[in-house]
Design a protein around this motif. Structure first.
Motif, PDB file in Angstrom:
ATOM      1  N   ARG A   1      -1.432   3.769   2.148  1.00 64.59           N
ATOM      2  CA  ARG A   1      -1.028   3.888   3.549  1.00 64.59           C
ATOM      3  C   ARG A   1      -1.571   2.693   4.324  1.00 64.59           C
ATOM      4  O   ARG A   1      -2.560   2.075   3.905  1.00 64.59           O
ATOM      5  CB  ARG A   1      -1.582   5.171   4.178  1.00 64.59           C
ATOM      6  CG  ARG A   1      -0.976   6.453   3.626  1.00 64.59           C
ATOM      7  CD  ARG A   1      -1.620   7.676   4.275  1.00 64.59           C
ATOM      8  NE  ARG A   1      -0.996   8.912   3.807  1.00 64.59           N
ATOM      9  CZ  ARG A   1       0.060   9.469   4.346  1.00 64.59           C
ATOM     10  NH1 ARG A   1       0.621   8.896   5.417  1.00 64.59           N
ATOM     11  NH2 ARG A   1       0.554  10.596   3.872  1.00 64.59           N
ATOM     12  N   PRO A   2      -0.962   2.354   5.451  1.00 65.47           N
ATOM     13  CA  PRO A   2      -1.500   1.252   6.259  1.00 65.47           C
ATOM     14  C   PRO A   2      -2.936   1.546   6.674  1.00 65.47           C
ATOM     15  O   PRO A   2      -3.265   2.661   7.098  1.00 65.47           O
ATOM     16  CB  PRO A   2      -0.557   1.222   7.476  1.00 65.47           C
ATOM     17  CG  PRO A   2       0.696   1.874   7.010  1.00 65.47           C
ATOM     18  CD  PRO A   2       0.283   2.908   6.017  1.00 65.47           C
TER      19      PRO A   2
ATOM     20  N   ARG B   1       3.069   3.609   1.883  1.00 70.68           N
ATOM     21  CA  ARG B   1       3.445   2.258   1.458  1.00 70.68           C
ATOM     22  C   ARG B   1       4.071   2.214   0.061  1.00 70.68           C
ATOM     23  O   ARG B   1       4.656   1.200  -0.318  1.00 70.68           O
ATOM     24  CB  ARG B   1       2.203   1.354   1.457  1.00 70.68           C
ATOM     25  CG  ARG B   1       1.607   1.123   2.831  1.00 70.68           C
ATOM     26  CD  ARG B   1       2.500   0.246   3.677  1.00 70.68           C
ATOM     27  NE  ARG B   1       2.702  -1.067   3.097  1.00 70.68           N
ATOM     28  CZ  ARG B   1       3.584  -1.960   3.540  1.00 70.68           C
ATOM     29  NH1 ARG B   1       4.376  -1.637   4.561  1.00 70.68           N
ATOM     30  NH2 ARG B   1       3.708  -3.139   2.971  1.00 70.68           N
TER      31      ARG B   1
ATOM     32  N   GLU C   1       6.790  -1.183  -3.089  1.00 65.41           N
ATOM     33  CA  GLU C   1       5.821  -1.312  -2.009  1.00 65.41           C
ATOM     34  C   GLU C   1       6.557  -1.681  -0.726  1.00 65.41           C
ATOM     35  O   GLU C   1       7.477  -2.503  -0.744  1.00 65.41           O
ATOM     36  CB  GLU C   1       4.791  -2.396  -2.332  1.00 65.41           C
ATOM     37  CG  GLU C   1       3.724  -2.541  -1.255  1.00 65.41           C
ATOM     38  CD  GLU C   1       2.765  -3.689  -1.527  1.00 65.41           C
ATOM     39  OE1 GLU C   1       1.592  -3.566  -1.124  1.00 65.41           O
ATOM     40  OE2 GLU C   1       3.195  -4.686  -2.126  1.00 65.41           O
ATOM     41  N   GLY C   2       6.150  -1.059   0.381  1.00 72.79           N
ATOM     42  CA  GLY C   2       6.752  -1.370   1.672  1.00 72.79           C
ATOM     43  C   GLY C   2       7.282  -0.122   2.347  1.00 72.79           C
ATOM     44  O   GLY C   2       6.868   0.997   2.042  1.00 72.79           O
ATOM     45  N   THR C   3       8.205  -0.325   3.271  1.00 78.92           N
ATOM     46  CA  THR C   3       8.829   0.780   3.979  1.00 78.92           C
ATOM     47  C   THR C   3      10.168   1.099   3.325  1.00 78.92           C
ATOM     48  O   THR C   3      10.701   0.274   2.572  1.00 78.92           O
ATOM     49  CB  THR C   3       9.058   0.420   5.452  1.00 78.92           C
ATOM     50  OG1 THR C   3      10.030  -0.654   5.514  1.00 78.92           O
ATOM     51  CG2 THR C   3       7.758  -0.030   6.117  1.00 78.92           C
TER      52      THR C   3
ATOM     53  N   GLU D   1      11.525  -2.768   1.144  1.00 80.14           N
ATOM     54  CA  GLU D   1      10.605  -2.553   0.038  1.00 80.14           C
ATOM     55  C   GLU D   1      10.927  -3.494  -1.112  1.00 80.14           C
ATOM     56  O   GLU D   1      12.044  -3.984  -1.240  1.00 80.14           O
ATOM     57  CB  GLU D   1      10.657  -1.099  -0.433  1.00 80.14           C
ATOM     58  CG  GLU D   1      12.023  -0.610  -0.869  1.00 80.14           C
ATOM     59  CD  GLU D   1      12.040   0.876  -1.213  1.00 80.14           C
ATOM     60  OE1 GLU D   1      11.018   1.556  -1.025  1.00 80.14           O
ATOM     61  OE2 GLU D   1      13.097   1.352  -1.674  1.00 80.14           O
TER      62      GLU D   1
END
Length: 350
Positions: free
Chosen positions: A58-59, A148, A177-179, A183
């Protein structure tokens, strides 16, 4: 010198035998080394020696995972999906166990649901709600969309092949990985149970193939340019909408006029495996109808020099969530890819 031993000295082992022994020793080392790193299938030494770079779940969170852990879990999920969810039922599936409606050329069987559930459970047991999961059955990401790490699962790619006793199908997982909107694939794995083959890609490490029985592993090199249709087979995937078939037929006719050899796709994962094994001597023409999970293995090809284009010419990427149900070509570098693109551009103007 004793004559018996003198004669033996003159006879050296055949090179083929020495190579077989070497390959067996190397395969055994790969199996044992992979088991020592927690992999249920043999993986390449380069993968076993990956540095454990942290990936935040998570961020701004200290909780993290790594490329190697995601690969381990993915491979374990595929092995259990086959062993627990599919293999015990495959005989029934291939005879009378069609429980759900037929759509296009594909059968949705209970194997899809069982397989997907097994893979999901492995990841949720490890990460809880710190992973979002996109399954073929749901067609959307489920879970907390702010995490994430995302997972795409195709529990049976090529269900028709599997149902009718053909080996050209696979189980696929991609970790990202990413939104959900932006991603990138960290690792992707395809298991071909009836070929005893594992194909996998790891970010910044490469693309690999393993024989899960012998332990043989190899890294796939960057593909060379393909400049002649004599050397390339075109795999074509037709849309289920009959209204689109005249345009598809135009593309096939134009390719045939170039002397191209054409085959109809049995599964996305098989097309990719053939492209890997032939070092780029495959190209794909897709008339839509692919969902997001179908593009898991196409990211492997992008790492090796392939490019994905819309029929109209726009460059796309396999990780892009908006790539689903688009008219696309997947081509190696070189003149063949450029000529296919010119044909599809003309098709778009019909």
């Amino acid at each position: 010198m004793n004559m018996k031993f003198k004669n033996l000295e003159k006879k050296s082992p055949q090179p083929e035998l020495l190579e077989t022994v070497r390959a067996a020793q190397e395969g055994t080392a790969n199996i044992l080394g992979s088991m020592g790193e927690g992999f249920v299938f043999p993986v390449h030494e380069k993968v076993r020696n990956l540095e454990e770079t942290p990936l935040a779940l998570r961020p701004h969170s200290p909780e993290h995972t790594t490329r190697k852990e995601l690969l381990r879990l993915s491979i374990r999920g595929l092995e259990e999906a086959w062993r627990i969810a599919i293999q015990p039922h495959i005989g029934t599936i291939r005879t009378s166990d069609i429980k759900r409606r037929k759509v296009g050329i594909d059968f949705f069987t209970e194997a899809d649901t069982r397989s997907e559930g097994v893979i999901k459970d492995i990841f949720t047991q490890r990460f809880g709600d710190n992973v979002r999961i996109f399954g073929e059955e749901s067609g959307i990401y489920l879970g907390d969309l702010n995490v994430r790490i995302g997972l795409r699962i195709d529990p049976v790619d090529g269900t028709e092949s599997m149902k009718f006793g053909k080996p050209d199908w696979g189980i696929m997982v991609g970790a990202y990985e990413g939104t959900p909107e932006h991603e990138r694939q960290i690792c992707g794995v395809v298991y071909y149970p009836e070929h005893n083959t594992l194909a996998y890609s790891v970010d910044s490490a490469g693309v690999f193939i393993s024989d899960v029985e012998t332990g043989e592993t190899r890294q796939i090199p960057h593909v060379p340019e393909q400049n002649s249709f004599d050397n390339v087979i075109i795999q074509m995937s037709e849309h289920k909408d009959p209204a689109r078939r005249p345009v598809f037929a135009f593309v096939m006719t134009e390719l045939a006029g170039k002397g191209a050899r054409i085959r109809i796709t049995s599964s996305a994962c098989t097309d990719v495996l053939e492209a890997l094994l032939t070092h780029g001597k495959r190209a794909m023409v897709i008339d839509g109808d692919y969902v997001r999970v179908d593009f898991i293995p196409y990211a492997f090809l992008e790492h090796l020099g392939y490019r994905i284009y819309e029929w109209g010419g726009a460059l796309r990427q396999a990780d892009d969530p908006a790539i689903a149900d688009q008219q696309l070509i997947v081509v190696p570098p070189g003149e063949v890819g450029r000529e296919i693109l010119e044909i599809t551009k003309r098709a778009r103007q019909l």
